[in-house]
Design an enzyme around this catalytic site. Structure first.
Site: not given
Ligand code: UDX
Length: 448
Positions: A37, A256, A266, A328
């Site tokens: 890395k 939502l 996370c 995502k």
């Molecule tokens: C998350 C937190 O948002 C961030 O603040 C933290 O530091 C790390 O964890 P991340 O894991 O990058 O960030 O993704 P996030 O955008 O939060 O989405 C998480 C998951 O929820 C994704 O799988 C997304 O598809 C899902 N999601 C999000 C939904 O299913 N519906 C929604 O309305 C929003």
């Protein structure tokens, strides 16, 4: 004198933090125990997908403002502010977080610090960790130097990591003397000049702010997904429901979006680790609702498999095109990805699954080598009896039926993210299914 910054751990969080600190004008040394890395990053090559980050990495490794090393000796002798950004994954066979990396990194760093310095924890940790680490630092640091430990949780989202690091919506700092906090204000001077709220608190609150935020977001998503289960049975359109309650400012529309649920490195592991930690504190019932949040989330994946079985009659020998496997869009991360999980479940049930994702193919292949990975979206779609959209990449959300009709065997689609317009598809004679919107209620709401 300008502060020298080290970042220990160069995964999603650490690599982003290191490059952004360089962008802010600091000299930065990133440390990782993985020599491969370090070699890649030193050559300006980012080993994962994150929009905007390759440019920063290239720019600052070229000027030498951003360097990488495997040596704690070098980092400990060089840095003024050391950020700990190593991972806290879920332990195998347990809900708790694996603290090995944080503990090892802190010990190795503290033992090698040869001048007064700050250690600033960024990793997501169970409450109580920072206070324990303070003792650890005290026991291993040289008596000739003053080393302080603070906690400064990171809230960045994958896909927006550069933006979130350079212009965070808040900064939270736990612990530290007035001088230490003042030093951290120098590190974040750029964000502070934009009036970013800077919250100073104790170590425990800082640790909890992070897990509370993620638990809230996960709960919000499972809340709407639980209502999606209701509308699937009782009738109704979950998108309209979300829009309507989201207009209440106390609720808000963000997070939502009903669909196949949350995944990633996370949210899933953080809600599990929080339950485990709170149980350790003797509060068995307090976070029990998070098990429900987790279960609702996992049930959404089963729902997609159920819908696929309903449409196809049986899965054995049927060809399914899966569009999207990243957890995502704008990410190549497949950790705990609902989409990849669904693809694997369909495969295990006998379906011939053909996957396409703009960025996550290599990571998905490494995890599930036996699924079919198509070279293009068209290849994935060719001859399929069912199409399932599971990650809302822009090239999928803009799909129209005509694009697929010359390729697919059967005109059936499941929209696992509620991003396509049902009417457009049903009017062309497609069987269209989505999560939380029964076909007939969808037709009523979209014709209004
Ligand atoms: C998350 C937190 O948002 C961030 O603040 C933290 O530091 C790390 O964890 P991340 O894991 O990058 O960030 O993704 P996030 O955008 O939060 O989405 C998480 C998951 O929820 C994704 O799988 C997304 O598809 C899902 N999601 C999000 C939904 O299913 N519906 C929604 O309305 C929003």
């Amino acid at each position: 004198m300008s502060l020298r910054i080290t970042v220990i751990g160069t995964g999603y969080l650490g690599a982003t933090h290191a490059a952004c600190m360089a962008e802010l004008g600091f000299e930065v040394l990133g440390l990782d125990t993985d020599p491969k890395k370090v070699e890649q990053l030193s050559a300006g090559i980012l080993p994962f997908h994150e929009p905007g980050l390759p440019e920063l990495l290239k720019k600052h490794t070229t000027t030498g403002r951003l360097r990488f090393t495997t040596s704690y000796e070098e980092a400990g002798a060089w840095g003024d502010v050391h950020f700990i950004a190593v991972g806290t994954p879920q332990k195998a066979g347990d809900h708790a977080a694996d603290m090995t990396y944080v503990d090892n990194a802190t010990t190795a760093l503290a033992a090698n610090i040869t001048k007064n310095a700050l250690i600033v924890g960024k990793s997501t940790v169970p409450v109580g960790t920072a206070r324990r680490l303070q003792e650890l630092v005290k026991s291993v640091a040289k008596t000739s130097v003053n080393v302080e430990l603070l906690w400064n949780p990171e809230f960045l989202r994958e896909g927006f990591a550069v933006h979130d690091t350079l212009t965070p919506d808040r900064l939270v700092v736990g612990g530290g003397t007035v001088e230490a906090v003042a030093t951290l204000r120098r590190v974040y001077a750029s964000a502070l000049s934009l009036d970013t709220p800077f919250i100073t608190t104790d170590l425990e609150t800082a640790e909890l702010v992070k897990v509370a935020a993620n638990a809230f977001l996960a709960t919000k998503i499972s809340f709407i997904n639980a209502f999606a289960e209701v509308t699937e049975h009782a009738g109704g359109d979950i998108r309209v429901l979300a829009d309507a309650i989201g207009l209440d400012k106390r609720i808000g529309r963000r997070f939502l979006n009903a669909g196949v649920g949350f995944g990633g490195g996370c949210l899933p592991k953080d809600i599990r680790a929080l339950q485990a930690r709170v149980s350790e504190l003797g509060l068995d019932r307090t976070m029990r609702f998070l098990s429900e949040v987790d279960e609702i989330n996992l049930r959404r994946r089963e729902r997609v498999v159920h819908l696929a079985t309903e449409i196809l009659g049986e899965l054995d020998g049927r060809t399914i095109a899966v569009l999207g496997v990243a957890f995502k869009p704008n990410s190549d991360d497949v950790r705990d990805s609902p989409a990849l999980d669904v693809a694997a479940q369909l495969y295990n049930a006998g379906a011939d699954v053909s996957i396409y994702d703009p960025e996550a193919m290599n990571n998905a292949r490494a995890r599930f080598p036996r699924l079919n990975y198509a070279d293009s979206m068209d290849d994935a779609l060719r001859g399929s009896h069912l199409t399932i959209l599971l990650t809302e990449w822009e090239e999928f959300t803009s799909l129209v039926p005509q694009q697929l009709e010359a390729l697919v065997e059967s005109n059936s689609i499941i929209d696992g993210r509620n991003v396509l317009d049902p009417q457009t598809w049903t009017e062309r004679g497609w069987r269209f299914e989505s999560l939380g919107r029964r076909s007939e209620s969808v037709l009523i709401s979209s014709s209004q």
